[in-house]
Every structure is written in structure tokens, then in C-alpha cells.
Design a protein around this motif. Structure first.
Motif, short mmCIF file in Angstrom:
data_model
loop_
_atom_site.label_atom_id
_atom_site.label_comp_id
_atom_site.label_asym_id
_atom_site.label_seq_id
_atom_site.Cartn_x
_atom_site.Cartn_y
_atom_site.Cartn_z
N LYS A 4 58.43 -2.42 1.96
CA LYS A 4 57.06 -2.76 1.56
C LYS A 4 56.18 -1.53 1.49
O LYS A 4 55.35 -1.41 0.58
N GLU A 5 56.33 -0.61 2.41
CA GLU A 5 55.56 0.63 2.37
C GLU A 5 55.93 1.46 1.15
O GLU A 5 55.05 2.04 0.51
N TYR A 6 57.22 1.51 0.86
CA TYR A 6 57.67 2.26 -0.31
C TYR A 6 57.10 1.65 -1.59
O TYR A 6 56.64 2.38 -2.48
N ILE A 7 57.08 0.33 -1.66
CA ILE A 7 56.54 -0.34 -2.85
C ILE A 7 55.05 -0.08 -2.97
O ILE A 7 54.55 0.24 -4.05
N GLU A 8 54.31 -0.21 -1.87
CA GLU A 8 52.86 -0.02 -1.92
C GLU A 8 52.49 1.43 -2.19
O GLU A 8 51.59 1.70 -2.98
N ASN A 9 53.16 2.36 -1.50
CA ASN A 9 52.77 3.76 -1.61
C ASN A 9 53.27 4.45 -2.86
O ASN A 9 52.57 5.27 -3.45
N ARG A 10 54.48 4.15 -3.26
CA ARG A 10 55.08 4.89 -4.36
C ARG A 10 55.10 4.11 -5.67
O ARG A 10 54.58 4.56 -6.69
N ILE A 11 55.71 2.95 -5.65
CA ILE A 11 55.97 2.25 -6.90
C ILE A 11 54.70 1.68 -7.50
O ILE A 11 54.41 1.89 -8.69
N ASN A 12 53.90 0.95 -6.71
CA ASN A 12 52.68 0.35 -7.27
C ASN A 12 51.70 1.41 -7.74
O ASN A 12 51.02 1.24 -8.75
N THR A 13 51.63 2.54 -7.02
CA THR A 13 50.75 3.64 -7.44
C THR A 13 51.19 4.21 -8.78
O THR A 13 50.36 4.43 -9.68
N LYS A 14 52.48 4.43 -8.93
CA LYS A 14 53.00 4.97 -10.19
C LYS A 14 52.86 3.97 -11.34
O LYS A 14 52.57 4.36 -12.47
N ILE A 15 53.05 2.68 -11.04
CA ILE A 15 52.90 1.66 -12.09
C ILE A 15 51.46 1.67 -12.60
O ILE A 15 51.21 1.65 -13.81
N ARG A 16 50.49 1.70 -11.69
CA ARG A 16 49.08 1.73 -12.10
C ARG A 16 48.76 3.00 -12.88
O ARG A 16 48.03 2.98 -13.87
N GLU A 17 49.33 4.12 -12.44
CA GLU A 17 49.08 5.39 -13.13
C GLU A 17 49.65 5.36 -14.55
O GLU A 17 48.97 5.74 -15.51
N TYR A 18 50.89 4.89 -14.69
CA TYR A 18 51.51 4.84 -16.01
C TYR A 18 50.81 3.84 -16.93
O TYR A 18 50.65 4.10 -18.13
N GLU A 19 50.39 2.70 -16.40
CA GLU A 19 49.67 1.73 -17.23
C GLU A 19 48.32 2.29 -17.66
O GLU A 19 47.88 2.06 -18.79
N GLY A 20 47.65 3.03 -16.78
CA GLY A 20 46.39 3.67 -17.14
C GLY A 20 46.57 4.70 -18.24
O GLY A 20 45.77 4.77 -19.19
N LEU A 21 47.61 5.52 -18.11
CA LEU A 21 47.88 6.52 -19.15
C LEU A 21 48.26 5.85 -20.47
O LEU A 21 47.85 6.31 -21.54
N SER A 22 49.00 4.77 -20.39
CA SER A 22 49.38 4.04 -21.61
C SER A 22 48.14 3.49 -22.31
O SER A 22 48.00 3.61 -23.53
N ARG A 23 47.23 2.90 -21.52
CA ARG A 23 45.98 2.38 -22.11
C ARG A 23 45.14 3.50 -22.70
O ARG A 23 44.56 3.35 -23.79
N LYS A 24 45.08 4.65 -22.03
CA LYS A 24 44.29 5.77 -22.51
C LYS A 24 44.81 6.29 -23.85
O LYS A 24 44.04 6.47 -24.80
N TYR A 25 46.13 6.51 -23.94
CA TYR A 25 46.69 7.01 -25.19
C TYR A 25 46.62 5.96 -26.31
O TYR A 25 46.43 6.31 -27.47
#
Length: 120
Positions: A4-25
Motif C-alpha cells: 500500500k505504501e508503494y502504491i501510494e508513494n510511487r505508483i499513484n504519484t507517477k500516474i497523476r504525473e503522467y496523466e497531467g503531462l498527457s493533458r498538458k501536451y
């Protein structure tokens, strides 16, 4: 590190970052395409006005609008905003898939097989 810590700290953060970059481009790509279309539409309007009122400035401004629209089109193609948006969207979906695998593994795949059958 727990799952759960790995999902919250690493995966969910990267998913939000990639989705934000996708929306920006994607927004940049759509904005540039709208600007290109507006320049070409303005050129057509100026050419129609030139047929009604033969003023040299209409022709010169339509030439400037065509050059501006070509510049915008080449700028979009050379920077590959559309490809970047789709690649970041793909990365986010792959990380989401990885997150679902981690969740399934932590639950000993109890409900995971049902979800896979449901979406297939």
C-alpha cells in the motif's frame, strides 16, 4: 516497504504525473491546431473581402496568415505534441495496470480474477 505504501508513494504519484503531462501536451496540440485553423479561416475571409473591396492590405495580410498557419503546423509536427500526449497516456495506463496487479497480489488474487473476467 509495504504494498500500500508503494502504491501510494510511487505508483499513484507517477500516474497523476503522467496523466497531467498527457493533458498538458494534448491541450497544447489542440490549441495549436485551433490557431492554425483560425489563421486559414481568416485568410479565406480576407480573400473573399478582397474580391468585394480590392485593397492590397487584404492580400498582404492573407499571405501573413498563411505563413503563420504553416509555422504553427510545422511547430506542432516537429515537437510531436500528439505523440507525447499519447505516450504519457500509455505510460499512465501501464502503471495503473501494475497497480492493479499489486493490489491483486496483496489480496491473493481473490477478486482480481473476477475483475479480469468481467472486463474481458
Amino acid at each position: 516497504m509495504e504494498t500500500k505504501e508503494y502504491i501510494e508513494n510511487r505508483i499513484n504519484t507517477k500516474i497523476r504525473e503522467y496523466e497531467g503531462l498527457s493533458r498538458k501536451y494534448h491541450k497544447a496540440h489542440i490549441g495549436i491546431q485551433i490557431a492554425c485553423f483560425c489563421c486559414l479561416f481568416g485568410c479565406i475571409v480576407l480573400n473573399v473581402l478582397y474580391l468585394i473591396l480590392p485593397i492590397v492590405w487584404f492580400v498582404l495580410s492573407s499571405v501573413v496568415l498563411v505563413v503563420a498557419s504553416l509555422f504553427l503546423l510545422f511547430f506542432d509536427v516537429l515537437n510531436e505534441f500528439s505523440n507525447k500526449a499519447s505516450s504519457y497516456k500509455y505510460k499512465a495506463s501501464m502503471l495503473s495496470y501494475e497497480k492493479n496487479l499489486y493490489l491483486g497480489k496483496s489480496n491473493d488474487f481473490e477478486n482480481f480474477s473476477y475483475r479480469c473476467e468481467h472486463f474481458m
